[in-house]
Design an enzyme around this catalytic site. Structure first.
Site, PDB file in Angstrom:
ATOM      1  N   PHE A  53      34.540   8.504  42.414  1.00  0.00           N
ATOM      2  CA  PHE A  53      34.377   7.294  41.613  1.00  0.00           C
ATOM      3  C   PHE A  53      35.547   7.188  40.655  1.00  0.00           C
ATOM      4  O   PHE A  53      36.209   8.165  40.336  1.00  0.00           O
ATOM      5  CB  PHE A  53      33.039   7.343  40.848  1.00  0.00           C
ATOM      6  CG  PHE A  53      32.127   6.189  41.164  1.00  0.00           C
ATOM      7  CD1 PHE A  53      31.576   6.049  42.419  1.00  0.00           C
ATOM      8  CD2 PHE A  53      31.827   5.236  40.202  1.00  0.00           C
ATOM      9  CE1 PHE A  53      30.724   4.991  42.718  1.00  0.00           C
ATOM     10  CE2 PHE A  53      30.991   4.182  40.477  1.00  0.00           C
ATOM     11  CZ  PHE A  53      30.437   4.048  41.742  1.00  0.00           C
TER      12      PHE A  53
ATOM     13  N   ARG B 133      33.472   2.851  29.702  1.00  0.00           N
ATOM     14  CA  ARG B 133      32.557   3.737  30.415  1.00  0.00           C
ATOM     15  C   ARG B 133      33.093   4.040  31.805  1.00  0.00           C
ATOM     16  O   ARG B 133      33.540   3.144  32.505  1.00  0.00           O
ATOM     17  CB  ARG B 133      31.174   3.079  30.537  1.00  0.00           C
ATOM     18  CG  ARG B 133      30.213   3.895  31.397  1.00  0.00           C
ATOM     19  CD  ARG B 133      28.842   3.271  31.462  1.00  0.00           C
ATOM     20  NE  ARG B 133      28.795   2.024  32.206  1.00  0.00           N
ATOM     21  CZ  ARG B 133      28.751   1.921  33.524  1.00  0.00           C
ATOM     22  NH1 ARG B 133      28.830   3.009  34.290  1.00  0.00           N
ATOM     23  NH2 ARG B 133      28.668   0.742  34.108  1.00  0.00           N
TER      24      ARG B 133
END
Length: 491
Positions: A116, A388
């Site tokens: 990711f 984030r």
């Protein structure tokens, strides 16, 4: 009408359900209420696609996950909170495994992980590309075995009740009937999600309107880091529907109008046919969104009726990989963009996705107002700083939902019962709501009467019924559209 519980949770998503389970496990004697303006399985958690990050691989370490999270935040997070989060995340995801969450598997049976954006190691657990759905379903099913958990589905909290410098309950409105109820409590936990619907182009569902942040602020709790708003780099240009980061972790490429992998021009690495961790398309979300703006300024984006776009290319992955690992991405593209990513490029542009800021809390979810706790996107611990990392939000809901639940339960054991003044506040709020809604209902009723009079005066008595039928059809269509929209993936 007034009811009493020991702890009230506002919000029925991942953070709220995890907090409820934590309370029921830690203090079974306490009465717990979940007050949610939607049925829990329609909470926005259900829209999360890509996965949940936690260290599990033999080649990974807690220190590396900590570093990735801190550096991804632009070094503006609370580093102690990050350490606590990373340490407890693996336990939370394994707990979901024990409760029945169907994590995707490797051929040998081990839990599968994918890469990711912004992470140096593959540590994102996933359930195909419907991780949020399966995670939320698992939590929801688990809450059903605890009789002490009572749900108020489709109730909207309008006010926190504060007296003697502590929160002692809420006032809630039942959406179906308009009934107003005072719910007294020794502690309240806010788990209401973010406020992405403040922006016109967002991945967030209509329910993400910042209710919990507003409730806390009016009750005297501070908000922090509200200037930090995350743009996800790949949203469909008209609807804002998210194309999950998992599409890039599986090897998708971002191309400008010239078919060029432009991220190499922005110090994000060199192009490689296969995904490279923390490089190119797997860079942090803020960096990728900023690169898009530069491409637009250089005239290298593609103009569309819905603004400039670049393209996400999945064609080289092949039908088998897309259908096995990204089935929902293909379904979304076919339904909402009328394209097939197996053969065509996906137009994408950055879209408002997540609020790093929220209600100020400590590492256990406590706010500066006694008896008030917060967890999930509505809270700011802060582990996210200015940005984030993808796949950190789901474990954040689990870790800090559980922490806030246990802390609220411990507080409720010794907190005194709500004061008599709280009941008076509840009656005041009910009068306010009755007056506000009464004026609107009265105005609509009066307009209906005038319309009927006009129809009668014109000799078309049947017209008023035709108009009523038309309004009813429009209401049903609007409701169906709302249901469809809220069910779309957004995070």
């Amino acid at each position: 009408m007034t009811v009493t519980h020991d702890v009230v949770l506002v919000g029925g998503g991942a953070a709220g359900l995890r907090a409820a389970i934590a309370i029921a496990e830690a203090q079974p004697a306490l009465s717990v209420a979940i007050v949610s303006k939607v049925y829990p399985m329609r909470s926005h958690t259900v829209s999360a696609e890509g996965g949940a990050a936690a260290v599990i691989g033999a080649d990974d370490t807690l220190e590396e996950h900590i570093y990735d999270t801190i550096s991804g935040s632009d070094w503006l997070c609370d580093q102690n909170a990050v350490e606590a989060f990373v340490t407890e995340a693996p336990h939370e995801l394994l707990q979901l495994e024990h409760w029945g969450c169907p994590w995707s598997r490797e051929p040998d049976g081990h839990i599968a992980v994918r890469s990711f954006g912004g992470m140096k190691k593959m540590r994102t657990w996933f359930a195909a590309d419907k991780t949020g759905f399966h995670l939320l379903h698992t939590l929801f099913q688990t809450t059903l075995k605890y009789p002490e958990i009572v749900r108020y589905d489709e109730w909207f909290v309008t006010r926190l009740l504060v007296d003697d410098e502590r929160v002692q309950g809420v006032v809630a409105l039942e959406l179906m009937s308009g009934r107003v109820e005072t719910i007294l409590a020794r502690a309240v936990v806010l788990c209401t999600g973010g406020c992405g619907r403040l922006f016109p182009f967002t991945t967030n569902a209509n329910i993400k309107t910042g209710d919990g942040m507003a409730l806390a602020y009016r009750a005297g709790a501070p908000l922090k880091d509200m200037e930090f708003v995350q743009y996800h780099p790949t949203g469909l240009p008209f609807t804002g529907i998210l194309i999950t980061e998992a599409a890039r972790s599986e090897g998708g490429w971002l191309l400008n109008a010239d078919g060029y992998r432009y991220l190499q021009d922005y110090d994000l690495g060199q192009p490689d046919p296969k995904p490279v961790l923390r490089s190119m398309e797997l860079g942090p979300r803020d960096r990728l969104s900023q690169a898009f703006i530069h491409e637009v300024e250089k005239g290298r984006a593609t103009d569309t009726p819905y603004g400039p776009v670049v393209h996400l290319d999945l064609r080289h992955l092949g039908k088998r990989v897309i259908d096995n690992k990204l089935p929902f991405v293909r379904e979304l593209c076919l339904k909402y963009q009328n394209i097939d990513p197996v053969r065509e490029l996906i137009p994408v542009r950055p879209v408002v996705h997540y609020m790093m800021g929220g209600v100020h809390t400590d590492q256990y979810g406590a706010t500066p107002v006694a008896g008030l706790y917060a967890a999930g996107e509505t809270a700011c611990v802060s582990i996210n700083g200015a940005n984030r990392l993808g796949s950190n939000s789901l474990p954040e809901c689990l870790v800090f939902g559980a922490r806030a639940g246990r802390a609220a339960a411990e507080y409720a054991l010794t907190a005194p019962m709500p004061t008599s003044a709280i009941a008076a506040q509840g009656r005041d709020e009910q009068r306010r709501l009755d007056q506000a809604f009464g004026r609107q209902v009265g105005a609509h009723h009066q307009e209906g009467e005038h319309a009927a009079e006009r129809h009668r005066d014109r000799g078309h008595a049947g017209g008023q019924y035709e108009r009523a039928d038309k309004c009813a059809r429009e209401i049903r269509l609007a409701e169906n559209e709302r249901v469809r929209f809220e069910a779309q993936p957004r995070g």
